[in-house]
Write a protein that holds these residues in place. Structure first.
Motif, mmCIF file in Angstrom:
data_model
loop_
_atom_site.group_PDB
_atom_site.id
_atom_site.type_symbol
_atom_site.label_atom_id
_atom_site.label_comp_id
_atom_site.label_asym_id
_atom_site.label_seq_id
_atom_site.Cartn_x
_atom_site.Cartn_y
_atom_site.Cartn_z
ATOM 1 N N LYS A 38 -13.796 -2.128 -7.126
ATOM 2 C CA LYS A 38 -14.438 -2.847 -8.183
ATOM 3 C C LYS A 38 -13.534 -3.710 -9.095
ATOM 4 N N SER A 39 -12.329 -3.570 -9.282
ATOM 5 C CA SER A 39 -11.156 -4.085 -9.903
ATOM 6 C C SER A 39 -10.752 -5.305 -8.972
ATOM 7 N N ASN A 40 -10.566 -5.074 -7.935
ATOM 8 C CA ASN A 40 -10.034 -6.054 -7.144
ATOM 9 C C ASN A 40 -10.417 -5.741 -5.450
ATOM 10 N N ALA A 41 -11.236 -6.485 -5.096
ATOM 11 C CA ALA A 41 -11.714 -6.302 -3.472
ATOM 12 C C ALA A 41 -10.774 -6.987 -2.642
ATOM 13 N N HIS A 42 -9.918 -7.723 -2.913
ATOM 14 C CA HIS A 42 -8.847 -8.531 -2.100
ATOM 15 C C HIS A 42 -7.760 -7.520 -1.620
ATOM 16 N N VAL A 43 -7.532 -6.409 -2.067
ATOM 17 C CA VAL A 43 -6.386 -5.462 -1.871
ATOM 18 C C VAL A 43 -6.517 -5.152 -0.151
ATOM 19 N N PRO A 44 -7.450 -4.687 0.248
ATOM 20 C CA PRO A 44 -7.310 -4.036 1.613
ATOM 21 C C PRO A 44 -6.932 -4.927 2.728
ATOM 22 N N PRO A 45 -7.456 -6.144 2.607
ATOM 23 C CA PRO A 45 -7.022 -6.912 3.896
ATOM 24 C C PRO A 45 -5.331 -7.231 3.795
ATOM 25 N N TYR A 46 -4.858 -7.058 2.779
ATOM 26 C CA TYR A 46 -3.370 -7.027 2.736
ATOM 27 C C TYR A 46 -2.932 -5.695 3.195
ATOM 28 N N LEU A 47 -3.293 -4.623 2.690
ATOM 29 C CA LEU A 47 -2.652 -3.394 3.097
ATOM 30 C C LEU A 47 -3.040 -3.139 4.407
ATOM 31 N N LEU A 48 -4.156 -3.586 4.969
ATOM 32 C CA LEU A 48 -4.350 -3.281 6.328
ATOM 33 C C LEU A 48 -4.034 -4.179 7.359
ATOM 34 N N GLY A 49 -3.120 -5.226 7.036
ATOM 35 C CA GLY A 49 -2.511 -6.270 7.810
ATOM 36 C C GLY A 49 -3.423 -7.592 8.292
ATOM 37 N N ARG A 50 -4.725 -7.310 7.516
ATOM 38 C CA ARG A 50 -5.358 -8.631 7.920
ATOM 39 C C ARG A 50 -5.191 -9.895 7.341
ATOM 40 N N LYS A 51 -4.249 -9.874 6.384
ATOM 41 C CA LYS A 51 -3.763 -11.058 5.538
ATOM 42 C C LYS A 51 -2.422 -10.753 5.381
ATOM 43 N N ALA A 52 -1.532 -11.781 5.496
ATOM 44 C CA ALA A 52 -0.135 -11.514 5.304
ATOM 45 C C ALA A 52 0.315 -11.560 3.679
ATOM 46 N N ILE A 53 0.961 -10.461 3.412
ATOM 47 C CA ILE A 53 1.319 -10.673 2.014
ATOM 48 C C ILE A 53 2.541 -11.571 1.634
ATOM 49 N N PRO A 54 2.294 -12.617 0.791
ATOM 50 C CA PRO A 54 2.841 -13.616 0.480
ATOM 51 C C PRO A 54 4.350 -13.300 0.273
ATOM 52 N N VAL A 55 5.172 -14.225 0.876
ATOM 53 C CA VAL A 55 6.702 -14.168 0.882
ATOM 54 C C VAL A 55 7.055 -14.563 -0.654
ATOM 55 N N LEU A 56 6.494 -15.539 -1.119
ATOM 56 C CA LEU A 56 6.834 -16.165 -2.377
ATOM 57 C C LEU A 56 5.728 -15.565 -3.407
ATOM 58 N N LEU A 57 5.945 -14.778 -4.419
ATOM 59 C CA LEU A 57 4.728 -14.084 -4.992
ATOM 60 C C LEU A 57 4.663 -14.934 -6.401
ATOM 61 N N PRO A 58 3.121 -14.878 -6.664
ATOM 62 C CA PRO A 58 2.992 -15.994 -7.912
ATOM 63 C C PRO A 58 3.634 -15.380 -9.246
ATOM 64 N N ASP A 59 3.972 -16.295 -10.158
ATOM 65 C CA ASP A 59 4.214 -15.803 -11.479
ATOM 66 C C ASP A 59 3.205 -15.315 -12.494
ATOM 67 N N PHE A 60 1.888 -15.596 -12.035
ATOM 68 C CA PHE A 60 0.991 -15.362 -13.000
ATOM 69 C C PHE A 60 -0.325 -15.030 -12.047
ATOM 70 N N TYR A 61 -1.379 -14.119 -12.352
ATOM 71 C CA TYR A 61 -2.298 -13.496 -12.066
ATOM 72 C C TYR A 61 -3.459 -13.312 -13.034
ATOM 73 N N SER A 62 -4.684 -13.289 -12.611
ATOM 74 C CA SER A 62 -5.841 -12.944 -13.429
ATOM 75 C C SER A 62 -6.333 -11.716 -12.417
ATOM 76 N N PRO A 63 -6.840 -10.778 -13.383
ATOM 77 C CA PRO A 63 -7.419 -9.430 -12.911
ATOM 78 C C PRO A 63 -8.616 -9.976 -11.759
ATOM 79 N N GLY A 64 -8.341 -9.101 -10.789
ATOM 80 C CA GLY A 64 -9.338 -9.156 -9.795
ATOM 81 C C GLY A 64 -9.083 -10.492 -8.871
ATOM 82 N N SER A 65 -8.212 -11.203 -9.012
ATOM 83 C CA SER A 65 -7.787 -12.191 -8.081
ATOM 84 C C SER A 65 -6.734 -12.043 -7.010
ATOM 85 N N ASP A 66 -6.873 -13.003 -6.098
ATOM 86 C CA ASP A 66 -6.207 -12.769 -4.791
ATOM 87 C C ASP A 66 -4.809 -12.761 -4.953
#
Length: 218
Positions: free
Chosen positions: A160-188
């Motif tokens: 509920k807090s962030n549904a975008h997490v599982p694809p990254y952990l499960l290898g369905r999406k690549a974790i970004p090499v360059l991480l953003p400096d800012f984010y909003s709650p619940g965002s990709d």
């Protein structure tokens, strides 16, 4: 400009921080943060630490030192000095329990990666909140303790807090090499940052990702 600042005063911790951010050498980055931490501490003075520990971030003059210590924690972890990194995070939370820097999000992942589950549980109890960083960590910790009901409930809240997490952990999406400096709650962006911090702990917990995949499908 950072180098010019250090000519004017070797106690300018933020100058070391800027130089650390600018280098591609991990060893040099850690050394610069170490210098920033040492000089920042000298600039503040030991008496200041004794009088103001517990609400550091609210005092603006402490922030260069706090940034140096955070950078030192991160670079220590990257260098394999894991217990040193954990100790630095503990010190940051001691100086500023309100944790304006979000150190708790780093520390919880460090503790889980090191198998320090008891301290991780204490940290989760200390900072009860609905962020994906803490909720997914709670789900993983409960899974490790074989508390299936609690683990499933925590994972539902985490989704509920962030549904975008599982694809990254499960290898369905690549974790970004360059991480953003800012984010909003619940965002990709938030999901990518969490996954980068937490992937090791999830992978090293036997069958945890398989369990997550099953829970997400259901």
């Amino acid at each position: 400009l950072a180098r010019k600042a250090l000519v004017l005063s070797p106690y300018c911790a933020d100058a070391y921080n800027l130089l650390a951010e600018d280098t591609s050498s991990l060893e040099e980055r850690m050394n610069l943060y170490q210098l920033g931490e040492e000089m920042g501490r000298r600039a503040i003075g030991d008496l200041f630490f004794k009088r103001n520990a517990g609400h550091f971030w609210g005092l603006v003059e402490t922030r260069p030192y706090m940034r140096s210590l955070q950078g030192l924690a991160e670079s220590s972890w990257e260098s394999g000095l894991r217990q040193e990194a954990i100790a630095h995070c503990r010190e940051l939370l001691r100086l500023n329990p309100n944790d304006n820097q979000g150190i708790r999000y780093q520390l919880i992942q460090y503790l889980l990666a090191e198998g320090m589950d008891k301290e991780a549980e204490e940290l989760l109890s200390r900072y009860e909140e609905g962020t994906c960083f803490m909720l997914y960590s709670e789900a993983l910790l409960a899974y490790r303790k074989k508390d299936n009901t609690r683990a499933a409930g925590a994972l539902r809240e985490a989704l509920k807090s962030n549904a975008h997490v599982p694809p990254y952990l499960l290898g369905r999406k690549a974790i970004p090499v360059l991480l953003p400096d800012f984010y909003s709650p619940g965002s990709d962006e938030e999901a990518g940052i969490y996954a980068d911090m937490a992937i090791e702990a999830w992978k090293e917990t036997p069958d945890a990702l398989h369990w997550m995949a099953g829970q997400v499908r259901s």
